[in-house]
Write an enzyme that holds these catalytic residues in place. Structure first.
Site, mmCIF file in Angstrom:
data_model
loop_
_atom_site.group_PDB
_atom_site.id
_atom_site.type_symbol
_atom_site.label_atom_id
_atom_site.label_comp_id
_atom_site.label_asym_id
_atom_site.label_seq_id
_atom_site.Cartn_x
_atom_site.Cartn_y
_atom_site.Cartn_z
ATOM 1 N N VAL A 171 0.395 -1.147 0.128
ATOM 2 C CA VAL A 171 -0.181 0.132 -0.102
ATOM 3 C C VAL A 171 1.253 1.587 0.011
ATOM 4 O O VAL A 171 0.517 2.626 0.224
ATOM 5 C CB VAL A 171 -0.792 0.003 1.028
ATOM 6 N N HIS B 102 -4.465 -4.437 -2.562
ATOM 7 C CA HIS B 102 -4.439 -4.097 -1.071
ATOM 8 C C HIS B 102 -4.953 -2.418 -0.088
ATOM 9 O O HIS B 102 -5.197 -2.505 0.563
ATOM 10 C CB HIS B 102 -3.709 -4.725 -0.090
ATOM 11 N N CYS C 175 -14.413 6.580 2.536
ATOM 12 C CA CYS C 175 -15.669 6.876 3.062
ATOM 13 C C CYS C 175 -15.990 5.061 3.787
ATOM 14 O O CYS C 175 -15.919 4.599 3.090
ATOM 15 C CB CYS C 175 -17.004 7.271 1.868
ATOM 16 N N CYS D 110 -16.746 11.995 4.806
ATOM 17 C CA CYS D 110 -16.894 12.324 3.144
ATOM 18 C C CYS D 110 -17.745 13.170 2.304
ATOM 19 O O CYS D 110 -18.861 13.847 3.267
ATOM 20 C CB CYS D 110 -18.082 10.602 3.175
ATOM 21 N N GLY E 35 8.679 -11.070 -2.438
ATOM 22 C CA GLY E 35 8.580 -10.969 -1.151
ATOM 23 C C GLY E 35 7.686 -10.761 -0.155
ATOM 24 O O GLY E 35 6.713 -10.127 -0.002
ATOM 25 N N SER F 194 4.911 -13.606 2.052
ATOM 26 C CA SER F 194 4.971 -14.720 3.200
ATOM 27 C C SER F 194 3.955 -16.013 2.479
ATOM 28 O O SER F 194 4.231 -17.422 3.252
ATOM 29 C CB SER F 194 4.909 -14.117 4.074
ATOM 30 N N ASN G 255 12.442 -14.899 -2.551
ATOM 31 C CA ASN G 255 12.294 -14.194 -1.001
ATOM 32 C C ASN G 255 13.630 -15.353 -0.430
ATOM 33 O O ASN G 255 14.379 -16.505 -0.429
ATOM 34 C CB ASN G 255 11.405 -15.067 -0.433
ATOM 35 N N ALA H 232 14.840 -9.456 -2.507
ATOM 36 C CA ALA H 232 14.122 -8.819 -3.728
ATOM 37 C C ALA H 232 15.384 -7.334 -4.980
ATOM 38 O O ALA H 232 14.902 -7.483 -5.547
ATOM 39 C CB ALA H 232 12.795 -7.987 -3.504
#
Ligand code: BJW
Length: 237
Positions: free
Chosen positions: A94, A110, A118, A139, A177, A179, A203, A220
């Site tokens: 994110v 995600h 909102c 909002c 990267g 799990s 990884n 990575a």
């Protein structure tokens, strides 16, 4: 080794570790010091919005101070070289660092820390945010509380159709990267393998999942620049 195209890359928190952004699980991970169910669910926000806002304000401050690392830059170069038909970048992250590196068309399943939405209706207009969230802002459509535009436990990840199509069509699927604990993202490599893709895990602490055809036990930020060179050379030949 030649890798069939198109390429689909699923990234997780390990991609951003070298940028100083903590991963979620394992030693020093975010969920080691914080209870995910008190912070990353819609119920948690309804019960204690200030606590959840403070947690995400802290996360946003870390992200705003971070820079893309060589792993992000390599993936951005890959998407530039292969284009949207040759390469799909799906990320669980994110932080927006792939976009900061110049990657186009990133599928952020995600959501993002850089916008608010909102709490009552995700289709109401989202609002860009930098720095701490203003607790008084609401909002503009319904006056409901605003919350980070991220996908919490129990919520549906974004862009499922686009992701499903890309995974079914993948020639090579790379998980980097991550799990492989959180679904539905964790099911994508297995689905790609079942659909006939060559599957690769990058990884330093591999998951051991049996559906990876190739495991690169390396960070990575060192593996991707080298691999992206090879993948784009495949495309040129
Ligand atoms: C390096 C490295 C380096 C280190 N280089 N690598 C039971 C069974 C199956 C599913 C469920 C279940 N119970 C509940 C569920 C569903 C739930 C789920 O999967 N839970 C599991 C924990 C069991 N999933 C959901 O709720 C999802 N929605 C859903 O299923 O909808 C359908 C539904 C709706 C309603 C009812 C029921 C079903 C939504 C999941 C949303 C996840 N959200 C979070 C938070 C986002 C906002 C925020 O950032 O706060 O997303 S949780 C967190 O985990 C975040 C991540 O995107 C996600 C995945 O983590 P990731 O990226 O894999 O990070 P880590 O830390 O786990 O791993 C890092 C890896 O990097 C490690 O392997 C390291 O080794 C490696 N690494 N340095 C490369 N330098």
């Amino acid at each position: 080794m030649s890798h069939p195209h198109p390429l689909v890359i699923l990234s997780g928190a390990g991609l951003s570790a070298a940028s100083g952004i903590p991963t979620f699980r394992g030693e020093g991970g975010l969920w080691e010091g914080h209870d995910a169910m008190r912070l990353a669910t819609p119920e948690a926000f309804a019960a204690d919005p200030d606590l959840v806002r403070r947690f995400y304000d802290m996360r946003r401050a870390v992200v705003e101070a971070a820079e893309p690392n060589p792993g992000h830059h390599a993936l951005a170069a890959l998407s530039g070289a292969l284009g949207g038909h040759g390469c799909t970048l799906i990320t669980q992250n994110v932080d927006g660092l792939l976009e900061d590196a110049g990657a186009q068309g990133v599928v952020a399943m995600h959501g993002t820390l850089r916008r608010l939405r909102c709490h009552h209706d995700a289709t109401h207009p989202h609002v860009e945010v930098t720095g701490p969230q203003d607790p008084a802002a609401v909002c503009t459509t319904c006056g409901g509380p605003l919350r980070p535009a991220v996908v919490w436990f129990g919520e549906l990840p974004l862009h499922p159709d686009r992701i499903g199509l890309a995974v079914q069509a993948a020639g090579t699927f790379v998980a980097v990267g991550t799990s492989g604990v959180v679904y539905p993202a964790a099911g994508l490599a297995r689905a790609a393998h079942a659909a006939g893709a060559h599957t690769v895990e990058i990884n330093p602490d591999p998951t051991g999942a049996p559906w990876f055809d190739e495991v690169i036990a390396e960070p990575a930020e060192t593996a991707l620049p080298r691999l992206v060179d090879a993948w784009t050379a495949d495309a040129r030949s």
